[in-house]
Design an enzyme around this catalytic site. Structure first.
Site, PDB file in Angstrom:
ATOM      1  N   TYR A 198       0.851  -1.195   0.000  1.00 23.30           N
ATOM      2  CA  TYR A 198       0.000   0.000   0.000  1.00 23.30           C
ATOM      3  C   TYR A 198       0.887   1.245   0.000  1.00 23.30           C
ATOM      4  CZ  TYR A 198      -3.582   3.375   1.390  1.00 23.30           C
ATOM      5  OH  TYR A 198      -4.427   4.461   1.427  1.00 23.30           O
TER       6      TYR A 198
ATOM      7  N   LYS B 208       1.235   4.061  -3.018  1.00 23.30           N
ATOM      8  CA  LYS B 208       0.980   5.469  -2.731  1.00 23.30           C
ATOM      9  C   LYS B 208       2.241   6.312  -2.928  1.00 23.30           C
ATOM     10  CE  LYS B 208      -3.388   5.275  -1.693  1.00 23.30           C
ATOM     11  NZ  LYS B 208      -4.392   5.919  -2.582  1.00 23.30           N
TER      12      LYS B 208
END
Length: 259
Positions: free
Chosen positions: A154, A158
């Site tokens: 994640y 990002k």
């Protein structure tokens, strides 16, 4: 509320709830017509009706799962329509994964990466064509404070979105297109509940409201800033991440919500 954006069309992905819904509401309040993109048609339809009644704008519904090539292509077509130009793109759609990378299936990880990185890249590329031709446009990419932290794939996805936005703002800002990565910390939306996370692992003071995040993001983008980190507490986290040990900045392990 300023209506400087009145008549502009904004396309928002992940618009059925959370930050996406809040972006749609705040943009509509500034006079923007909106194109609402998400998987849940019933929610999108209800939001569209509310925005049209409340703000007198036009709200289109485009049901799409951006991890599916056909659906992603349909959104590209909408962004590329010269007869209905999109002046603002908000790449907000995202998902979280509760388990560790090694415990996830490869297809699950690939879907996660496609939604956060490939879909945002594809839609930004489509939107840029018309924006650059018109010499004006705005793109907001919803990244995360996790982009500065070692928090698995994640964070990696990002971080890609953060780096991409910084470069795109540098490259296209002088040509009239402002690109901003907004990097919120814990925000009170459905996001963590949908991934089954126990939100009790984060103290109450760490949580931000969706309205504050969106308000700061829109203001930073209007000013042409490449990065927006809402709140002083998370600006401090980003600064600490540059000097503190990675093990410390990884934070508490995610826990599933108790049934």
């Amino acid at each position: 509320m300023s209506h400087a954006l009145s008549g502009t069309t904004a396309l928002v992905t992940g618009a059925s709830a959370g930050l996406g819904g809040e972006f749609a509401r705040q943009l509509a309040a500034q006079g923007c017509n909106v194109v609402l993109v998400a998987r849940r048609e019933e929610r999108l339809t209800a939001l569209a009706a509310d925005l049209e009644q409340r703000y007198g704008v036009t709200a289109e519904v485009l049901v799409a799962d951006l991890t599916e090539d056909r659906d992603l292509a349909a959104v590209v077509v909408r962004l590329s329509d010269p007869e209905r130009p999109v002046g603002i793109l908000v790449n907000n759609a995202g998902i979280g994964m509760l388990r560790d990378f090694a415990e996830n299936g490869l297809e699950e990880e690939r879907r996660h990466l496609k939604l956060h990185a490939e879909a945002a890249l594809t839609l930004t590329h489509a939107a840029l064509q018309g924006m650059l031709a018109r010499g004006t446009g705005r793109v907001i990419n919803v990244s995360s404070i996790a982009a500065f932290l070692p928090r698995g794939t994640y964070s990696a996805a990002k971080a890609w979105l953060l780096s991409f936005s910084r470069w795109a703002n540098l490259a296209y800002g002088p040509r009239g297109v402002k690109v901003t990565a907004v990097c919120p910390g814990f925000t009170r939306t459905e996001f963590h509940e949908q991934m089954g996370m126990d939100t009790g692992v984060a103290p109450s003071w760490t949580w931000l409201s969706a309205s504050r995040v969106v308000l700061e993001a829109l203001a930073a983008n209007e000013r042409g800033r490449a990065v927006c980190i809402p709140s002083k507490r998370y600006k401090t986290v980003a600064l600490l991440a540059k000097v503190a040990p990675a093990r410390l900045m990884a934070g508490p392990a995610r826990k599933p919500r108790a049934e």
